[in-house]
Structure formats: C-alpha cells, structure tokens
Design a protein around this motif. Structure first.
Motif, PDB file in Angstrom:
ATOM      1  N   ALA A  66       6.116  -4.717   2.695  1.00 30.15           N
ATOM      2  CA  ALA A  66       6.619  -4.882   1.382  1.00 30.15           C
ATOM      3  C   ALA A  66       6.127  -4.138   0.071  1.00 30.15           C
ATOM      4  CB  ALA A  66       6.138  -6.490   0.877  1.00 30.15           C
ATOM      5  N   LEU A  67       5.136  -3.314   0.453  1.00 27.35           N
ATOM      6  CA  LEU A  67       4.598  -2.503  -0.668  1.00 27.35           C
ATOM      7  C   LEU A  67       4.871  -0.851   0.019  1.00 27.35           C
ATOM      8  CD1 LEU A  67       1.111  -4.003  -1.284  1.00 27.35           C
ATOM      9  CD2 LEU A  67       3.506  -4.221  -2.622  1.00 27.35           C
ATOM     10  N   ASN A  68       5.683  -0.568   0.986  1.00 30.50           N
ATOM     11  CA  ASN A  68       5.721   0.770   1.746  1.00 30.50           C
ATOM     12  C   ASN A  68       7.310   1.346   1.405  1.00 30.50           C
ATOM     13  OD1 ASN A  68       5.789   2.974   3.064  1.00 30.50           O
ATOM     14  ND2 ASN A  68       5.307   1.693   5.046  1.00 30.50           N
ATOM     15  N   SER A  69       7.417   1.703   0.072  1.00 39.36           N
ATOM     16  CA  SER A  69       8.665   2.543  -0.305  1.00 39.36           C
ATOM     17  C   SER A  69       8.828   3.836  -0.298  1.00 39.36           C
ATOM     18  CB  SER A  69       9.180   2.145  -1.624  1.00 39.36           C
ATOM     19  OG  SER A  69       8.052   2.555  -2.584  1.00 39.36           O
ATOM     20  N   ASP A  70       9.769   4.463  -0.081  1.00 39.36           N
ATOM     21  CA  ASP A  70       9.962   6.185   0.019  1.00 39.36           C
ATOM     22  C   ASP A  70       9.093   6.491  -1.319  1.00 39.36           C
ATOM     23  OD1 ASP A  70      11.225   6.225   2.162  1.00 39.36           O
ATOM     24  OD2 ASP A  70      13.196   6.540   1.467  1.00 39.36           O
ATOM     25  N   ALA A  71       9.176   6.250  -2.650  1.00 41.88           N
ATOM     26  CA  ALA A  71       8.477   6.635  -3.707  1.00 41.88           C
ATOM     27  C   ALA A  71       6.984   6.396  -3.406  1.00 41.88           C
ATOM     28  CB  ALA A  71       9.107   5.764  -5.066  1.00 41.88           C
ATOM     29  N   VAL A  72       6.383   5.385  -3.140  1.00 45.21           N
ATOM     30  CA  VAL A  72       5.025   4.977  -2.990  1.00 45.21           C
ATOM     31  C   VAL A  72       4.499   6.208  -1.739  1.00 45.21           C
ATOM     32  CG1 VAL A  72       3.318   3.644  -2.030  1.00 45.21           C
ATOM     33  CG2 VAL A  72       4.883   2.932  -3.601  1.00 45.21           C
ATOM     34  N   GLN A  73       5.250   6.463  -0.901  1.00 50.83           N
ATOM     35  CA  GLN A  73       4.796   7.429   0.068  1.00 50.83           C
ATOM     36  C   GLN A  73       4.630   8.688  -0.396  1.00 50.83           C
ATOM     37  OE1 GLN A  73       7.112   7.252   3.845  1.00 50.83           O
ATOM     38  NE2 GLN A  73       6.859   4.951   4.127  1.00 50.83           N
ATOM     39  N   GLN A  74       5.657   9.165  -1.064  1.00 47.17           N
ATOM     40  CA  GLN A  74       5.944  10.266  -1.530  1.00 47.17           C
ATOM     41  C   GLN A  74       4.848  10.655  -2.855  1.00 47.17           C
ATOM     42  OE1 GLN A  74       9.859  10.737  -3.161  1.00 47.17           O
ATOM     43  NE2 GLN A  74      10.697  10.895  -1.371  1.00 47.17           N
ATOM     44  N   ASN A  75       4.618   9.548  -3.298  1.00 45.85           N
ATOM     45  CA  ASN A  75       3.522   9.799  -4.606  1.00 45.85           C
ATOM     46  C   ASN A  75       2.076   9.853  -4.065  1.00 45.85           C
ATOM     47  OD1 ASN A  75       4.572  10.296  -7.334  1.00 45.85           O
ATOM     48  ND2 ASN A  75       6.130   8.652  -6.218  1.00 45.85           N
ATOM     49  N   VAL A  76       1.760   9.123  -2.940  1.00 44.29           N
ATOM     50  CA  VAL A  76       0.422   8.779  -2.259  1.00 44.29           C
ATOM     51  C   VAL A  76       0.199  10.291  -2.011  1.00 44.29           C
ATOM     52  CG1 VAL A  76      -0.899   7.842  -0.410  1.00 44.29           C
ATOM     53  CG2 VAL A  76       0.303   6.400  -1.955  1.00 44.29           C
ATOM     54  N   ARG A  77       1.061  10.862  -1.145  1.00 52.01           N
ATOM     55  CA  ARG A  77       0.798  12.316  -0.317  1.00 52.01           C
ATOM     56  C   ARG A  77       1.028  13.138  -1.349  1.00 52.01           C
ATOM     57  NH1 ARG A  77       5.390  10.558   3.474  1.00 52.01           N
ATOM     58  NH2 ARG A  77       4.291   9.663   5.339  1.00 52.01           N
ATOM     59  N   PHE A  78       1.525  13.200  -2.450  1.00 48.79           N
ATOM     60  CA  PHE A  78       1.572  14.478  -3.301  1.00 48.79           C
ATOM     61  C   PHE A  78       0.277  14.350  -4.469  1.00 48.79           C
ATOM     62  CE2 PHE A  78       2.357  16.397  -7.289  1.00 48.79           C
ATOM     63  CZ  PHE A  78       2.772  17.346  -7.095  1.00 48.79           C
ATOM     64  N   HIS A  79      -0.073  13.124  -4.899  1.00 52.23           N
ATOM     65  CA  HIS A  79      -0.998  13.019  -5.842  1.00 52.23           C
ATOM     66  C   HIS A  79      -2.553  13.123  -5.495  1.00 52.23           C
ATOM     67  CE1 HIS A  79       1.635  13.122  -9.249  1.00 52.23           C
ATOM     68  NE2 HIS A  79       2.163  11.835  -8.701  1.00 52.23           N
ATOM     69  N   CYS A  80      -2.505  12.355  -3.955  1.00 47.86           N
ATOM     70  CA  CYS A  80      -3.761  11.928  -3.295  1.00 47.86           C
ATOM     71  C   CYS A  80      -4.118  12.740  -2.190  1.00 47.86           C
ATOM     72  CB  CYS A  80      -3.718  10.500  -3.013  1.00 47.86           C
ATOM     73  SG  CYS A  80      -3.463   9.392  -4.519  1.00 47.86           S
ATOM     74  N   GLY A  81      -3.137  13.479  -1.472  1.00 47.67           N
ATOM     75  CA  GLY A  81      -3.181  14.014  -0.377  1.00 47.67           C
ATOM     76  C   GLY A  81      -3.603  13.006   0.855  1.00 47.67           C
ATOM     77  N   THR A  82      -3.358  11.624   0.642  1.00 42.34           N
ATOM     78  CA  THR A  82      -3.752  10.657   1.622  1.00 42.34           C
ATOM     79  C   THR A  82      -2.684  10.432   2.827  1.00 42.34           C
ATOM     80  OG1 THR A  82      -4.468   9.334  -0.397  1.00 42.34           O
ATOM     81  CG2 THR A  82      -4.357   8.298   1.774  1.00 42.34           C
ATOM     82  N   PRO A  83      -3.396  10.575   3.932  1.00 44.09           N
ATOM     83  CA  PRO A  83      -2.366  10.264   5.080  1.00 44.09           C
ATOM     84  C   PRO A  83      -2.051   8.839   5.411  1.00 44.09           C
ATOM     85  CG  PRO A  83      -4.680  10.654   5.817  1.00 44.09           C
ATOM     86  CD  PRO A  83      -4.740  10.953   4.448  1.00 44.09           C
ATOM     87  N   LEU A  84      -0.865   8.766   5.592  1.00 40.59           N
ATOM     88  CA  LEU A  84      -0.354   7.038   5.817  1.00 40.59           C
ATOM     89  C   LEU A  84      -0.336   7.096   7.271  1.00 40.59           C
ATOM     90  CD1 LEU A  84       2.596   7.226   3.358  1.00 40.59           C
ATOM     91  CD2 LEU A  84       0.223   6.172   3.217  1.00 40.59           C
ATOM     92  N   THR A  85      -0.852   5.687   7.728  1.00 38.35           N
ATOM     93  CA  THR A  85      -0.944   5.424   9.117  1.00 38.35           C
ATOM     94  C   THR A  85      -0.301   4.015   9.244  1.00 38.35           C
ATOM     95  OG1 THR A  85      -2.613   5.041  11.058  1.00 38.35           O
ATOM     96  CG2 THR A  85      -3.211   4.368   8.802  1.00 38.35           C
ATOM     97  N   PRO A  86       0.612   4.071  10.234  1.00 36.15           N
ATOM     98  CA  PRO A  86       1.107   2.663  10.522  1.00 36.15           C
ATOM     99  C   PRO A  86       0.222   1.854  11.567  1.00 36.15           C
ATOM    100  CG  PRO A  86       2.110   4.452  12.221  1.00 36.15           C
ATOM    101  CD  PRO A  86       1.172   5.136  11.116  1.00 36.15           C
ATOM    102  N   ASP A  87      -0.864   2.314  11.896  1.00 32.33           N
ATOM    103  CA  ASP A  87      -1.747   1.631  12.771  1.00 32.33           C
ATOM    104  C   ASP A  87      -2.878   1.261  12.021  1.00 32.33           C
ATOM    105  OD1 ASP A  87      -3.536   0.732  14.657  1.00 32.33           O
ATOM    106  OD2 ASP A  87      -3.667   2.547  15.667  1.00 32.33           O
ATOM    107  N   ILE A  88      -2.971   0.103  11.729  1.00 31.94           N
ATOM    108  CA  ILE A  88      -4.021  -0.684  10.640  1.00 31.94           C
ATOM    109  C   ILE A  88      -5.268  -0.344  11.273  1.00 31.94           C
ATOM    110  CG2 ILE A  88      -4.379  -2.611  11.447  1.00 31.94           C
ATOM    111  CD1 ILE A  88      -4.398  -3.799   8.570  1.00 31.94           C
TER     112      ILE A  88
END
Length: 193
Positions: A66-88
C-alpha cells in the motif's frame, strides 16, 4: 522520474531530525514532530523525514504494497541511496500501514544476543497516535510509567505485549502520523491499562 522535495536545508534538517528521532527512542511514548513539511505520498511527512535521516545504501528497506509506489521508490533511491527489497527477511527497515499482519511482523529479523543490531526497525504509519487502547509503558527513558494510546494494528499490539524475541534482540517500532513520531523500542515493557 518524478523527484519530490527533500529537506529544505539538507544538512541542518537531517541533523535536527536525527536528534528528534533519538529523543523519541530515548523517551519512549513521547510525541515529537519532525521537520519535513511534506511527505512523499502515500508517505506522511514524519515517515519521509525518518527515511531521509536514517536510511542509506547499507540499510535495505521493505515497503508494504500500500506504500510502495513508483514515486516513493524513485525518491528513496535518489535521495537516500537505499536499496529496496521485496524480501522482508533481508530488510533493516520495514515500512507498513495499518494492514500489517502477524506473519509479516514475524518475518522481520530481530537480531540475536551477539548481534542485536541486525534487527529490522519497523516504521508504521498510523491514522492516529491518541485514540487507541491505553497502554502503560515502563523501562529505560521513563521515570515511573507513561500512558499512551496509539491506534495500533492487532499484530503490532500483540507483538508489543508479548515481545517474542529475547532482549537484546527485538524490534524497535517507530509510529508515525502526519509530522509526528512516537517510538516504542525493544527495551520498553508494554501492558494494557
């Protein structure tokens, strides 16, 4: 790419946010506000501030659907450099809303006796930090006890009441609503009033 705003004064605002987050963690149940005036929808301002302040290229982030949108993904990667994982089970931070389940929470790493730092910090966006069941908090950072009433999902409430991991392992919870943050770290004993 749809980049959204970050801190107005990145260094000063990140330092201010870091001190505020530490205050919340060192004084469980105290409500604090964070400096980011707008969030990255569907993330609220407090959650956005936490991600900008605490996550980086070494802290994999799990985003609930519910909180995983393209905009959130792009901004987390760009501003934070944080890798996103589908595996909790590989996450260091996990972001949920009120739909968090006991199964998801049980999948979050809790660290162990020798490496408690390998746990996941769970951030939960809530509708309200005042209208839930009254809870009594005791432990470090609380002189006697403190009563709070965040509207917690049942899975989170059960975890807080039962604390399945043995300290020093465990999960630290950061509860957000709007610009506000309340922390309930693993060192806090929670009971229903």
């Amino acid at each position: 790419m749809s980049l959204l705003t970050h801190f107005n004064q990145p260094v000063d605002d990140a330092q201010h946010a870091f001190r505020r987050i530490l205050k919340a963690l060192s004084e469980p149940g105290v409500l604090i506000s964070l400096p980011h005036s707008r969030g990255w929808p569907p993330l609220n301002p407090a959650t956005t501030s936490i991600l900008l302040t605490l996550t980086d290229q070494e802290t994999p982030l799990y985003l609930a659907p519910a909180l995983n949108s393209d905009a959130v993904q792009q901004n987390v990667r760009f501003h934070c450099g944080t890798p996103l994982t589908p595996d909790i089970s590989t996450s260091r931070f996990a972001l949920f809303d009120h739909e968090i389940t006991a199964e998801l929470l049980a999948s979050c790493p809790t660290g162990n006796e020798l490496s408690p730092e390998h746990s996941t910090t769970v951030i939960i966006q809530l509708e309200n930090l005042h209208l839930g069941a009254p809870l009594r908090l005791r432990g470090p950072g609380i002189e006697h006890d403190r009563t709070v009433a965040p509207q917690l999902p049942s899975a989170v409430l059960n975890d807080l009441l039962n604390r399945p991991a043995v300290f020093p392992a465990g999960i630290d919870f950061l509860l957000t609503c709007g610009e506000n943050l309340m922390a309930i770290p693993r060192t806090t004993h929670v009971e229903v009033c």
